[in-house]
Scaffold this motif. Structure first.
Motif, PDB file in Angstrom:
ATOM      1  N   ARG A  44       0.826  -1.211   0.000  1.00  0.00           N
ATOM      2  CA  ARG A  44       0.000   0.000   0.000  1.00  0.00           C
ATOM      3  C   ARG A  44       0.857   1.258   0.000  1.00  0.00           C
ATOM      4  O   ARG A  44       0.474   2.289  -0.553  1.00  0.00           O
ATOM      5  CB  ARG A  44      -0.906   0.027   1.239  1.00  0.00           C
ATOM      6  N   LEU A  45       2.018   1.190   0.652  1.00  0.00           N
ATOM      7  CA  LEU A  45       2.890   2.363   0.764  1.00  0.00           C
ATOM      8  C   LEU A  45       3.840   2.533  -0.413  1.00  0.00           C
ATOM      9  O   LEU A  45       4.609   3.492  -0.450  1.00  0.00           O
ATOM     10  CB  LEU A  45       3.716   2.264   2.050  1.00  0.00           C
ATOM     11  N   SER A  46       3.775   1.634  -1.381  1.00  0.00           N
ATOM     12  CA  SER A  46       4.755   1.668  -2.474  1.00  0.00           C
ATOM     13  C   SER A  46       4.723   2.996  -3.243  1.00  0.00           C
ATOM     14  O   SER A  46       5.762   3.456  -3.724  1.00  0.00           O
ATOM     15  CB  SER A  46       4.531   0.494  -3.430  1.00  0.00           C
ATOM     16  N   SER A  47       3.568   3.637  -3.312  1.00  0.00           N
ATOM     17  CA  SER A  47       3.502   4.920  -4.028  1.00  0.00           C
ATOM     18  C   SER A  47       4.199   6.045  -3.252  1.00  0.00           C
ATOM     19  O   SER A  47       4.460   7.109  -3.806  1.00  0.00           O
ATOM     20  CB  SER A  47       2.041   5.299  -4.307  1.00  0.00           C
ATOM     21  N   HIS A  48       4.506   5.814  -1.982  1.00  0.00           N
ATOM     22  CA  HIS A  48       5.202   6.810  -1.159  1.00  0.00           C
ATOM     23  C   HIS A  48       6.676   6.445  -0.959  1.00  0.00           C
ATOM     24  O   HIS A  48       7.366   7.072  -0.159  1.00  0.00           O
ATOM     25  CB  HIS A  48       4.532   6.928   0.208  1.00  0.00           C
ATOM     26  N   ALA A  49       7.130   5.439  -1.679  1.00  0.00           N
ATOM     27  CA  ALA A  49       8.480   4.914  -1.452  1.00  0.00           C
ATOM     28  C   ALA A  49       9.565   5.980  -1.625  1.00  0.00           C
ATOM     29  O   ALA A  49      10.539   6.003  -0.871  1.00  0.00           O
ATOM     30  CB  ALA A  49       8.748   3.727  -2.376  1.00  0.00           C
ATOM     31  N   ALA A  75       5.466  14.064   9.271  1.00  0.00           N
ATOM     32  CA  ALA A  75       4.871  13.635   7.999  1.00  0.00           C
ATOM     33  C   ALA A  75       4.828  12.113   7.922  1.00  0.00           C
ATOM     34  O   ALA A  75       3.806  11.541   7.522  1.00  0.00           O
ATOM     35  CB  ALA A  75       5.676  14.205   6.826  1.00  0.00           C
ATOM     36  N   LEU A  76       5.895  11.462   8.307  1.00  0.00           N
ATOM     37  CA  LEU A  76       5.920  10.013   8.250  1.00  0.00           C
ATOM     38  C   LEU A  76       5.014   9.391   9.323  1.00  0.00           C
ATOM     39  O   LEU A  76       4.333   8.398   9.064  1.00  0.00           O
ATOM     40  CB  LEU A  76       7.350   9.493   8.414  1.00  0.00           C
ATOM     41  N   LEU A  77       5.000   9.981  10.501  1.00  0.00           N
ATOM     42  CA  LEU A  77       4.111   9.474  11.546  1.00  0.00           C
ATOM     43  C   LEU A  77       2.661   9.622  11.114  1.00  0.00           C
ATOM     44  O   LEU A  77       1.836   8.747  11.336  1.00  0.00           O
ATOM     45  CB  LEU A  77       4.362  10.218  12.865  1.00  0.00           C
ATOM     46  N   LEU A 124      14.244   1.622   2.402  1.00  0.00           N
ATOM     47  CA  LEU A 124      13.216   1.105   1.513  1.00  0.00           C
ATOM     48  C   LEU A 124      11.970   0.771   2.327  1.00  0.00           C
ATOM     49  O   LEU A 124      12.053   0.512   3.525  1.00  0.00           O
ATOM     50  CB  LEU A 124      13.710  -0.166   0.809  1.00  0.00           C
ATOM     51  N   VAL A 125      10.820   0.742   1.669  1.00  0.00           N
ATOM     52  CA  VAL A 125       9.605   0.278   2.335  1.00  0.00           C
ATOM     53  C   VAL A 125       9.663  -1.245   2.351  1.00  0.00           C
ATOM     54  O   VAL A 125       9.606  -1.892   1.309  1.00  0.00           O
ATOM     55  CB  VAL A 125       8.342   0.767   1.587  1.00  0.00           C
ATOM     56  N   ASP A 126       9.821  -1.801   3.550  1.00  0.00           N
ATOM     57  CA  ASP A 126      10.039  -3.241   3.669  1.00  0.00           C
ATOM     58  C   ASP A 126       9.505  -3.704   5.024  1.00  0.00           C
ATOM     59  O   ASP A 126       9.639  -2.980   6.016  1.00  0.00           O
ATOM     60  CB  ASP A 126      11.551  -3.532   3.567  1.00  0.00           C
ATOM     61  N   PRO A 127       8.930  -4.917   5.095  1.00  0.00           N
ATOM     62  CA  PRO A 127       8.412  -5.395   6.372  1.00  0.00           C
ATOM     63  C   PRO A 127       9.488  -5.610   7.439  1.00  0.00           C
ATOM     64  O   PRO A 127       9.165  -5.775   8.615  1.00  0.00           O
ATOM     65  CB  PRO A 127       7.706  -6.712   6.028  1.00  0.00           C
ATOM     66  N   TYR A 128      10.739  -5.579   7.066  1.00  0.00           N
ATOM     67  CA  TYR A 128      11.827  -5.701   8.035  1.00  0.00           C
ATOM     68  C   TYR A 128      11.784  -4.561   9.060  1.00  0.00           C
ATOM     69  O   TYR A 128      12.052  -4.751  10.229  1.00  0.00           O
ATOM     70  CB  TYR A 128      13.162  -5.710   7.295  1.00  0.00           C
ATOM     71  N   PHE A 129      11.435  -3.368   8.597  1.00  0.00           N
ATOM     72  CA  PHE A 129      11.471  -2.187   9.456  1.00  0.00           C
ATOM     73  C   PHE A 129      10.215  -2.103  10.318  1.00  0.00           C
ATOM     74  O   PHE A 129       9.126  -2.486   9.917  1.00  0.00           O
ATOM     75  CB  PHE A 129      11.664  -0.929   8.611  1.00  0.00           C
ATOM     76  N   SER A 130      10.378  -1.582  11.522  1.00  0.00           N
ATOM     77  CA  SER A 130       9.302  -1.629  12.511  1.00  0.00           C
ATOM     78  C   SER A 130       8.104  -0.755  12.173  1.00  0.00           C
ATOM     79  O   SER A 130       6.987  -1.052  12.597  1.00  0.00           O
ATOM     80  CB  SER A 130       9.857  -1.251  13.888  1.00  0.00           C
ATOM     81  N   ILE A 171       9.452   9.340  -1.175  1.00  0.00           N
ATOM     82  CA  ILE A 171       9.522  10.308  -0.079  1.00  0.00           C
ATOM     83  C   ILE A 171      10.029   9.638   1.200  1.00  0.00           C
ATOM     84  O   ILE A 171      10.781  10.224   1.968  1.00  0.00           O
ATOM     85  CB  ILE A 171       8.168  11.021   0.155  1.00  0.00           C
ATOM     86  N   ILE A 172       9.637   8.374   1.401  1.00  0.00           N
ATOM     87  CA  ILE A 172      10.122   7.645   2.573  1.00  0.00           C
ATOM     88  C   ILE A 172      11.636   7.448   2.474  1.00  0.00           C
ATOM     89  O   ILE A 172      12.367   7.668   3.437  1.00  0.00           O
ATOM     90  CB  ILE A 172       9.375   6.303   2.726  1.00  0.00           C
ATOM     91  N   LYS A 173      12.111   7.088   1.297  1.00  0.00           N
ATOM     92  CA  LYS A 173      13.549   6.899   1.123  1.00  0.00           C
ATOM     93  C   LYS A 173      14.308   8.216   1.274  1.00  0.00           C
ATOM     94  O   LYS A 173      15.387   8.258   1.873  1.00  0.00           O
ATOM     95  CB  LYS A 173      13.849   6.263  -0.232  1.00  0.00           C
ATOM     96  N   GLU A 174      13.720   9.300   0.762  1.00  0.00           N
ATOM     97  CA  GLU A 174      14.383  10.602   0.861  1.00  0.00           C
ATOM     98  C   GLU A 174      14.538  11.029   2.313  1.00  0.00           C
ATOM     99  O   GLU A 174      15.574  11.558   2.713  1.00  0.00           O
ATOM    100  CB  GLU A 174      13.571  11.648   0.076  1.00  0.00           C
ATOM    101  N   LYS A 175      13.510  10.775   3.135  1.00  0.00           N
ATOM    102  CA  LYS A 175      13.554  11.202   4.535  1.00  0.00           C
ATOM    103  C   LYS A 175      14.341  10.235   5.423  1.00  0.00           C
ATOM    104  O   LYS A 175      15.019  10.658   6.354  1.00  0.00           O
ATOM    105  CB  LYS A 175      12.137  11.359   5.090  1.00  0.00           C
ATOM    106  N   THR A 176      14.246   8.940   5.140  1.00  0.00           N
ATOM    107  CA  THR A 176      14.822   7.941   6.047  1.00  0.00           C
ATOM    108  C   THR A 176      16.055   7.238   5.502  1.00  0.00           C
ATOM    109  O   THR A 176      16.810   6.631   6.267  1.00  0.00           O
ATOM    110  CB  THR A 176      13.782   6.846   6.363  1.00  0.00           C
ATOM    111  N   GLY A 177      16.223   7.266   4.177  1.00  0.00           N
ATOM    112  CA  GLY A 177      17.304   6.511   3.555  1.00  0.00           C
ATOM    113  C   GLY A 177      16.977   5.030   3.432  1.00  0.00           C
ATOM    114  O   GLY A 177      17.835   4.232   3.060  1.00  0.00           O
TER     115      GLY A 177
END
Length: 198
Positions: A112-117, A196-198, A127-133, A119-125
């Motif tokens: 579902r979050l793939s379309s925001h990948a 923004a991410l929260l 990838l959108v992945d289930p590994y991350f909490s 901006i997430i990468k730009e802010k956090t460095g």
């Protein structure tokens, strides 16, 4: 008096405790296995209270093996499972079992979050992945009423295992910059939680 450091390595399958002397030599060790719940649907959890007991047992074994003066232990360092996290309330009561880094419950949320990948990468460095909490916390918010209620009323505390241990032992909330940096909620550039991410 000789000085020592107590090091706690809280891992997925066990906790190891070591005491190092001033030359960096390990002079005492203790270890305790930790039980993990593996469910058929790819969910992986641990019991928050069991993690605390596990750490205390490993430290006790280490201190029993230590031949020096306990007053010489000047500090304690904690390394931990990087992505395993706990949610708890203001009284320190867990709202759910700890969700382990191996857990795959948030695969659909990641899609579902793939379309925001970007901006997430730009802010956090990251990838959108289930590994991350972060995505697993989203899953809990959407599927566990007690968690959703605590988040909505601002009484939920979030932290990886080091933060959970520190809160349990001191009743104070401490978090190191490196811990939230891999949560998908922290801005890598400002070193703050990202609204923004929260």
């Amino acid at each position: 008096m000789s000085k020592y450091i107590l090091s706690i390595d809280q891992g997925t399958s066990s906790t190891k405790a070591l005491i190092f002397d001033e030359q960096g030599k390990a002079v005492a060790r203790g270890a305790e296995p930790l039980h993990t719940h593996y469910f058929p649907n790819g969910y992986v959890e641990q019991e928050p209270a069991a993690i605390i007991d596990n750490v205390l047992a490993a430290v006790k074994k280490c201190l029993q093996a230590f031949k020096g003066d306990l007053n010489g232990i000047t500090c304690i360092g904690i390394s931990n499972q990087r992505e395993t996290f706990v949610l708890w309330d203001e009284n320190g009561k867990p709202l759910h079992n700890a969700v382990v880094w191996q857990c795959k419950r948030s695969v659909d949320i990641c899609e579902r979050l793939s379309s925001h990948a970007d901006i997430i990468k730009e802010k956090t460095g990251l990838l959108v992945d289930p590994y991350f909490s972060g995505t697993k916390l989203m899953w809990l918010n959407e599927n566990v009423p007690a968690v959703a209620k605590a988040i909505a009323n601002g009484s939920a505390y979030f932290g990886t295992i080091d933060t959970w241990l520190l809160y349990s032992f001191t009743k104070k909330y401490f978090i190191d910059y490196t811990t939230p940096s891999s949560s998908l909620f922290s801005n890598l550039h400002t070193l703050n939680w990202s609204a923004a991410l929260l």
